[in-house]
Scaffold this motif. Structure first.
Motif, PDB file in Angstrom:
ATOM      1  N   TYR A 168      41.696  38.037  38.278  1.00  9.19           N
ATOM      2  CA  TYR A 168      40.228  38.169  38.652  1.00  9.19           C
ATOM      3  C   TYR A 168      39.731  38.402  37.470  1.00  9.19           C
ATOM      4  O   TYR A 168      40.088  39.168  36.618  1.00  9.19           O
ATOM      5  CB  TYR A 168      40.226  39.444  39.738  1.00  9.19           C
ATOM      6  N   GLY A 169      38.221  38.030  37.121  1.00 12.07           N
ATOM      7  CA  GLY A 169      37.588  38.369  36.065  1.00 12.07           C
ATOM      8  C   GLY A 169      36.432  37.650  35.577  1.00 12.07           C
ATOM      9  O   GLY A 169      36.177  36.760  36.523  1.00 12.07           O
ATOM     10  N   ILE A 170      35.985  37.714  34.522  1.00 10.82           N
ATOM     11  CA  ILE A 170      34.627  36.900  34.079  1.00 10.82           C
ATOM     12  C   ILE A 170      35.237  35.656  33.310  1.00 10.82           C
ATOM     13  O   ILE A 170      35.903  35.699  32.404  1.00 10.82           O
ATOM     14  CB  ILE A 170      33.715  37.767  33.385  1.00 10.82           C
ATOM     15  N   LYS A 171      34.851  34.524  33.658  1.00 12.70           N
ATOM     16  CA  LYS A 171      35.353  33.325  32.954  1.00 12.70           C
ATOM     17  C   LYS A 171      34.439  33.009  31.745  1.00 12.70           C
ATOM     18  O   LYS A 171      33.215  33.007  32.048  1.00 12.70           O
ATOM     19  CB  LYS A 171      35.439  32.465  34.113  1.00 12.70           C
ATOM     20  N   ILE A 172      35.154  32.727  30.813  1.00 10.20           N
ATOM     21  CA  ILE A 172      34.217  32.220  29.581  1.00 10.20           C
ATOM     22  C   ILE A 172      34.762  30.881  28.780  1.00 10.20           C
ATOM     23  O   ILE A 172      35.918  30.952  28.786  1.00 10.20           O
ATOM     24  CB  ILE A 172      34.685  33.391  28.414  1.00 10.20           C
ATOM     25  N   MET A 173      33.984  29.925  28.806  1.00  9.32           N
ATOM     26  CA  MET A 173      34.347  28.553  28.227  1.00  9.32           C
ATOM     27  C   MET A 173      34.319  28.722  26.809  1.00  9.32           C
ATOM     28  O   MET A 173      33.292  29.190  26.178  1.00  9.32           O
ATOM     29  CB  MET A 173      33.471  27.593  28.866  1.00  9.32           C
ATOM     30  N   VAL A 196      32.573  45.093  40.849  1.00 11.31           N
ATOM     31  CA  VAL A 196      31.721  44.214  41.528  1.00 11.31           C
ATOM     32  C   VAL A 196      30.825  43.600  40.642  1.00 11.31           C
ATOM     33  O   VAL A 196      30.362  44.345  39.727  1.00 11.31           O
ATOM     34  CB  VAL A 196      30.830  45.412  42.393  1.00 11.31           C
ATOM     35  N   CYS A 197      30.826  42.306  40.536  1.00  4.75           N
ATOM     36  CA  CYS A 197      30.104  41.415  39.697  1.00  4.75           C
ATOM     37  C   CYS A 197      29.917  39.956  40.452  1.00  4.75           C
ATOM     38  O   CYS A 197      30.814  39.484  40.880  1.00  4.75           O
ATOM     39  CB  CYS A 197      30.711  41.337  38.484  1.00  4.75           C
ATOM     40  N   ARG A 198      28.567  39.693  40.231  1.00  4.90           N
ATOM     41  CA  ARG A 198      28.261  38.156  40.906  1.00  4.90           C
ATOM     42  C   ARG A 198      29.147  37.083  39.974  1.00  4.90           C
ATOM     43  O   ARG A 198      29.550  36.033  40.737  1.00  4.90           O
ATOM     44  CB  ARG A 198      27.015  37.866  40.746  1.00  4.90           C
ATOM     45  N   MET A 199      29.588  37.406  38.978  1.00  9.16           N
ATOM     46  CA  MET A 199      30.098  36.234  37.998  1.00  9.16           C
ATOM     47  C   MET A 199      31.634  36.352  38.203  1.00  9.16           C
ATOM     48  O   MET A 199      32.389  35.599  37.555  1.00  9.16           O
ATOM     49  CB  MET A 199      29.652  36.253  36.876  1.00  9.16           C
ATOM     50  N   LYS A 200      32.298  37.317  38.905  1.00  9.04           N
ATOM     51  CA  LYS A 200      33.547  37.566  39.044  1.00  9.04           C
ATOM     52  C   LYS A 200      34.192  36.068  39.637  1.00  9.04           C
ATOM     53  O   LYS A 200      33.715  35.889  40.647  1.00  9.04           O
ATOM     54  CB  LYS A 200      34.071  38.652  39.673  1.00  9.04           C
TER      55      LYS A 200
END
Length: 110
Positions: free
Chosen positions: A80-85, A66-70
C-alpha cells in the motif's frame, strides 16, 4: 539529529500555500506536495544527464494513512502506498524524471 528534533521540525514546516489549497486540491489531488516534488524533479534534471540506457518503472512510497491516491500493488514489498512513475538511468539508477500517479490525472488525459 535527535528524533525529537525531527518531529519538532516536521510539526512546523509547511510547503503548501493554505490560502488556496482547497481550490487546487479540486483540480490536483497532489496539491499539497506538487511544488516540492516539481522542485525535486527540476533539480534532478539540472544535476544529471541521462546515459545511453533508461528505465521507466513504478515505485511505491509506503503509506497506510487516508489518501485518495493510495494504491495497492500485491507484488511490491510495500503493498500500500503512493505510486510514483519514474524515469531512471539504467546503470547508475539516478532519478531523472517522474510524476505522482493519481487516478484523476490519468482520467483527465483520456
Amino acid at each position: 539529529m535527535p528524533l525529537k528534533r525531527v518531529y519538532v521540525i516536521l510539526l512546523f514546516i509547511c510547503f503548501d500555500n493554505l490560502s488556496d489549497h482547497e481550490e487546487r486540491k479540486k483540480m490536483d489531488p497532489t496539491a499539497a506536495i506538487t511544488w516540492v516534488f516539481e522542485e525535486f524533479v527540476k533539480n534532478c534534471r539540472v544535476c544529471y544527464c541521462i546515459g545511453e540506457y533508461a528505465c521507466v518503472d513504478e515505485m511505491i512510497v509506503g503509506f497506510r494513512g487516508v489518501c485518495r491516491m493510495k494504491v495497492y500493488i500485491p507484488n511490491k514489498p510495500r503493498k500500500y502506498g503512493i505510486k510514483i512513475m519514474t524515469l531512471t538511468d539504467s546503470k547508475t539508477h539516478f532519478f531523472l524524471n517522474g510524476y505522482v500517479y493519481s487516478e484523476k490525472a490519468v482520467t483527465d488525459e483520456h
